[in-house]
Design a protein around this motif. Structure first.
Motif, mmCIF file in Angstrom:
data_model
loop_
_atom_site.group_PDB
_atom_site.id
_atom_site.type_symbol
_atom_site.label_atom_id
_atom_site.label_comp_id
_atom_site.label_asym_id
_atom_site.label_seq_id
_atom_site.Cartn_x
_atom_site.Cartn_y
_atom_site.Cartn_z
ATOM 1 N N VAL A 43 -12.202 7.532 -16.933
ATOM 2 C CA VAL A 43 -10.935 7.074 -17.696
ATOM 3 C C VAL A 43 -11.265 5.581 -18.371
ATOM 4 N N THR A 44 -10.535 5.232 -19.262
ATOM 5 C CA THR A 44 -10.269 3.958 -19.722
ATOM 6 C C THR A 44 -9.079 3.451 -19.896
ATOM 7 N N VAL A 45 -9.017 2.067 -19.582
ATOM 8 C CA VAL A 45 -7.598 1.490 -19.564
ATOM 9 C C VAL A 45 -7.859 0.174 -20.448
ATOM 10 N N LYS A 46 -6.674 -0.509 -20.471
ATOM 11 C CA LYS A 46 -6.754 -1.753 -21.217
ATOM 12 C C LYS A 46 -6.185 -2.920 -20.430
ATOM 13 N N PRO A 47 -6.665 -4.158 -20.627
ATOM 14 C CA PRO A 47 -6.295 -5.430 -20.013
ATOM 15 C C PRO A 47 -4.802 -5.582 -20.134
ATOM 16 N N GLY A 48 -3.853 -5.815 -19.237
ATOM 17 C CA GLY A 48 -2.580 -5.826 -19.039
ATOM 18 C C GLY A 48 -1.728 -4.550 -19.014
ATOM 19 N N ASP A 49 -2.534 -3.450 -18.493
ATOM 20 C CA ASP A 49 -1.932 -2.160 -18.005
ATOM 21 C C ASP A 49 -1.564 -2.260 -16.620
ATOM 22 N N HIS A 50 -0.454 -1.777 -16.449
ATOM 23 C CA HIS A 50 0.323 -1.546 -14.996
ATOM 24 C C HIS A 50 0.525 -0.056 -14.611
ATOM 25 N N ILE A 51 -0.411 0.000 -13.774
ATOM 26 C CA ILE A 51 -0.427 1.761 -13.561
ATOM 27 C C ILE A 51 -0.038 1.993 -11.937
ATOM 28 N N CYS A 52 0.419 3.085 -11.826
ATOM 29 C CA CYS A 52 0.720 3.587 -10.603
ATOM 30 C C CYS A 52 -0.151 4.631 -10.206
ATOM 31 N N ALA A 53 -0.607 5.063 -8.764
ATOM 32 C CA ALA A 53 -1.181 6.083 -8.431
ATOM 33 C C ALA A 53 -0.699 6.577 -7.059
ATOM 34 N N PHE A 54 -0.647 7.760 -6.878
ATOM 35 C CA PHE A 54 -0.216 8.240 -5.554
ATOM 36 C C PHE A 54 -1.128 9.033 -4.748
ATOM 37 N N TYR A 55 -1.377 8.869 -3.521
ATOM 38 C CA TYR A 55 -2.455 9.308 -2.772
ATOM 39 C C TYR A 55 -1.688 9.765 -1.315
ATOM 40 N N GLY A 60 -7.414 9.534 0.900
ATOM 41 C CA GLY A 60 -7.146 9.642 -0.362
ATOM 42 C C GLY A 60 -6.995 8.248 -1.087
ATOM 43 N N ARG A 61 -6.602 7.094 -0.176
ATOM 44 C CA ARG A 61 -6.563 6.033 -0.989
ATOM 45 C C ARG A 61 -7.996 5.595 -1.382
ATOM 46 N N ASP A 62 -8.833 5.591 -0.391
ATOM 47 C CA ASP A 62 -10.095 5.205 -0.789
ATOM 48 C C ASP A 62 -10.883 5.859 -1.914
ATOM 49 N N LEU A 188 -3.588 -4.006 -12.967
ATOM 50 C CA LEU A 188 -2.680 -3.909 -11.752
ATOM 51 C C LEU A 188 -2.389 -2.634 -11.541
ATOM 52 N N LEU A 189 -3.287 -2.134 -10.413
ATOM 53 C CA LEU A 189 -2.911 -0.619 -10.079
ATOM 54 C C LEU A 189 -2.375 -0.828 -8.838
ATOM 55 N N CYS A 190 -0.846 -0.196 -8.735
ATOM 56 C CA CYS A 190 -0.020 0.178 -7.657
ATOM 57 C C CYS A 190 -0.364 1.388 -6.971
ATOM 58 N N LEU A 191 -0.392 1.233 -5.711
ATOM 59 C CA LEU A 191 -0.849 2.557 -4.665
ATOM 60 C C LEU A 191 0.404 2.927 -3.806
ATOM 61 N N TYR A 192 0.634 4.139 -3.951
ATOM 62 C CA TYR A 192 1.732 4.773 -3.057
ATOM 63 C C TYR A 192 1.528 5.799 -2.265
ATOM 64 N N ASP A 193 1.397 5.834 -1.065
ATOM 65 C CA ASP A 193 1.151 6.777 -0.287
ATOM 66 C C ASP A 193 2.435 7.927 0.057
#
Length: 235
Positions: A43-55, A60-62, A188-193
Motif C-alpha cells: 500500500v502507498t500513502v501520502k505525508p499528511g494522511d490520517h488513517i484508522c485501522a481496526f484490529y 491483530g494489532r502487531d 498518523l495511524l490510529c488503531l482501534y480494537d
C-alpha cells in the motif's frame, strides 16, 4: 503557530499553511502529494494522511504495527508508537526482532511510548495540551532532528480505560486531527480494537478519518465527515 481548536469557536484553526519547510537540515522533504510505502500489502500513502485501522487483540494489532514501523525504520523515518504500558516492552522486542531480521538496527529513530507519557499526561486527556505536545514534537523531529517524514501510531484504547473514559472527547480530537495532519510530513495511524470499540463508536471513528486501512488496502472513506461538520453535530 495556531492550535487545532474548533474553528467554529474562533479559537484558532489548523489549516495546512504551517507545513514544515521544503528542506530540513539540508535534506529534501516529500510534498503532501508524494507517495510512500506504508509497509503493509504494498500500500502507498501520502505525508499528511490520517488513517484508522481496526484490529482484534494484541496479535491483530502487531500485524499492523510491526510492518508499518519496520518499513519506516528502513526508510529512515522517525517512528513514534503509542501503546498501553503493559504492551510496551513486547512491542519494542518484536520490532527489534523484525528489524534485525531485515539487517537493520533500532536506535533513537524509534520511540515506543505508553499512555501516561502521551495521551494521559497529567493523569487525564486534554485535547489542547496533547495538540500542543504533538506540535512541539513534530516541529522538533522535522526541523531540528532533520527527519524528512514522521510515522506515528496511536492506540485509542486509552479512551476506554475505566479510570479515565474520554470517548466523546477522543472523537472530537480525531476530527481536529484532520486540521493538524497536513502541517508536517507525517503519517498518523490510529488503531482501534474492535473488542473495545463497537457499534456507534466505530461509526464515529469512520466519520473522523478520511482513510481506512482495510484488508491490506488503504481506501478513501465514504463515511468521512469534514471536521467542522462533525464538530457541529456534537454541540
Amino acid at each position: 503557530m495556531s492550535r487545532p481548536h474548533d474553528r467554529a469557536s474562533g479559537a484558532g484553526s489548523c489549516a495546512p499553511t504551517a507545513v514544515a519547510p521544503a528542506v530540513a537540515n539540508g535534506r529534501s522533504q516529500p510534498t503532501l502529494d508524494s507517495l510512500m510505502e506504508l509497509g503493509i500489502g504494498g500500500v502507498t500513502v501520502k505525508p499528511g494522511d490520517h488513517i484508522c485501522a481496526f484490529y482484534r487483540g494484541a496479535a491483530g494489532r502487531d500485524e499492523i504495527l510491526i510492518p508499518y514501523f519496520a518499513k519506516g525504520l528502513e526508510d529512515g523515518d522517525k517512528c513514534i508508537c503509542i501503546v498501553d504500558g503493559a504492551d510496551r516492552r513486547g512491542v519494542m522486542d518484536r520490532l527489534q526482532t523484525e528489524i534485525l531480521r531485515r539487517g537493520g538496527a533500532v536506535d533513537n529513530q524509534l520511540e515506543v511510548l505508553d499512555f501516561g507519557e502521551t495521551y494521559l499526561r497529567g493523569g487525564r486527556f486534554s485535547q489542547e495540551e496533547w495538540f500542543d505536545h504533538l506540535d512541539q514534537s513534530m516541529s522538533r523531529v522535522i526541523r531540528e532532528e532533520g527527519y524528512t517524514v514522521a510515522r506515528v501510531s496511536g492506540d485509542a484504547a486509552f479512551a476506554v480505560i475505566e479510570t479515565c473514559p474520554v470517548v466523546d472527547e477522543l472523537m472530537a480530537y480525531e476530527a481536529k486531527v484532520n486540521w493538524f495532519a497536513p502541517r508536517y510530513p507525517q503519517i498518523l495511524l490510529c488503531l482501534y480494537d474492535l473488542e473495545l470499540f463497537t457499534g456507534e463508536l466505530v461509526i464515529d471513528v469512520l466519520k473522523t478519518h478520511p482513510k481506512v486501512l482495510l484488508n491490506n488496502m488503504v481506501v478513501e472513506n465514504p463515511y468521512y465527515v469534514k471536521p467542522e461538520e462533525f464538530l457541529a453535530t456534537r454541540g
